[in-house]
Design a protein around this motif. Structure first.
Motif, mmCIF file in Angstrom:
data_model
loop_
_atom_site.group_PDB
_atom_site.id
_atom_site.type_symbol
_atom_site.label_atom_id
_atom_site.label_comp_id
_atom_site.label_asym_id
_atom_site.label_seq_id
_atom_site.Cartn_x
_atom_site.Cartn_y
_atom_site.Cartn_z
ATOM 1 N N THR A 115 0.817 -1.218 0.000
ATOM 2 C CA THR A 115 0.000 0.000 0.000
ATOM 3 C C THR A 115 0.848 1.265 0.000
ATOM 4 N N ASN A 116 2.143 1.117 0.168
ATOM 5 C CA ASN A 116 3.031 2.292 0.165
ATOM 6 C C ASN A 116 4.064 2.121 -0.951
ATOM 7 N N SER A 174 7.430 -4.509 -4.223
ATOM 8 C CA SER A 174 6.368 -5.503 -4.365
ATOM 9 C C SER A 174 6.956 -6.907 -4.319
#
Length: 198
Positions: A143-144, A148
């Motif tokens: 979410t930041n 990934s």
């Protein structure tokens, strides 16, 4: 002079033959892993930069439960949770690692079968598995601005008679997870993982 030249040729041919016969690391790794088939071992967290209550303080067991010629399945139990199985598959001269996650009723978790495939022969005691496209597809993005799952690299260390360790590093960040199992002490055969089918 002729004798010296002859001896030199013998040495060179011997070295060439020895080099040609050198066993690839992944072949030796697979053979040693096969030797563990049917055995179970206790483990503990050796490194975890993001401690989770799912793992902290829990008893951990790996069981090399199923060994086929080109596939080895290793359930990984954390406390009473029997949802996880590492699946290693030989594909030509490469080894694939997948994570099979199941619910108690045996149905697949929505995040399952992620992992990666080795890109070279590796070493007899260590194999690396960079994240594959399936990992990017099934693992939710952060979410930041953190890296990934595409940056995931797993590796397995296998030192015969000493230890087996499962490791995860997320490149570009400080995420590191390692669980190490003591191969010098066998445990009794544990229950099958959730959804197990022979």
């Amino acid at each position: 002079m002729k004798k010296a030249l002859f001896l030199l040729m013998v040495v060179m041919l011997g070295a060439t033959f020895a080099g040609a016969q050198a066993e690839p690391g992944n072949v030796a790794f697979w053979r040693e892993l096969q030797k563990l088939c049917g055995k179970a071992f206790a483990g503990a967290i050796a490194a975890d930069t993001a401690p989770s209550p799912d793992f902290t303080g829990k008893v951990m067991v790996m069981h090399v439960r199923s060994c086929e010629a080109d596939r080895i399945r290793i359930p990984f139990f954390v406390g009473e949770n029997r949802s996880r199985t590492w699946v290693l598959t030989r594909k030509g001269d490469r080894i694939e690692l997948k994570h099979d996650h199941r619910h108690e009723d045996g149905t697949p978790d929505k995040v399952t079968m992620y992992g990666g495939t080795t890109t070279n022969a590796g070493m007899s005691t260590r194999q690396f598995f960079p994240a594959d496209d399936e990992t990017v597809r099934v693992v939710a993005p952060p979410t930041n601005n953190a890296p990934s799952a595409a940056a995931n690299v797993w590796w397995i260390d296998l030192v015969p008679g000493e230890h087996f360790s499962y490791n995860l590093r997320r490149l570009g960040g400080d995420r590191l997870f390692t669980v190490r199992f003591d191969l010098s002490k066998e445990l009794k055969t544990p229950m099958p993982p959730w959804g197990w089918k022979d």
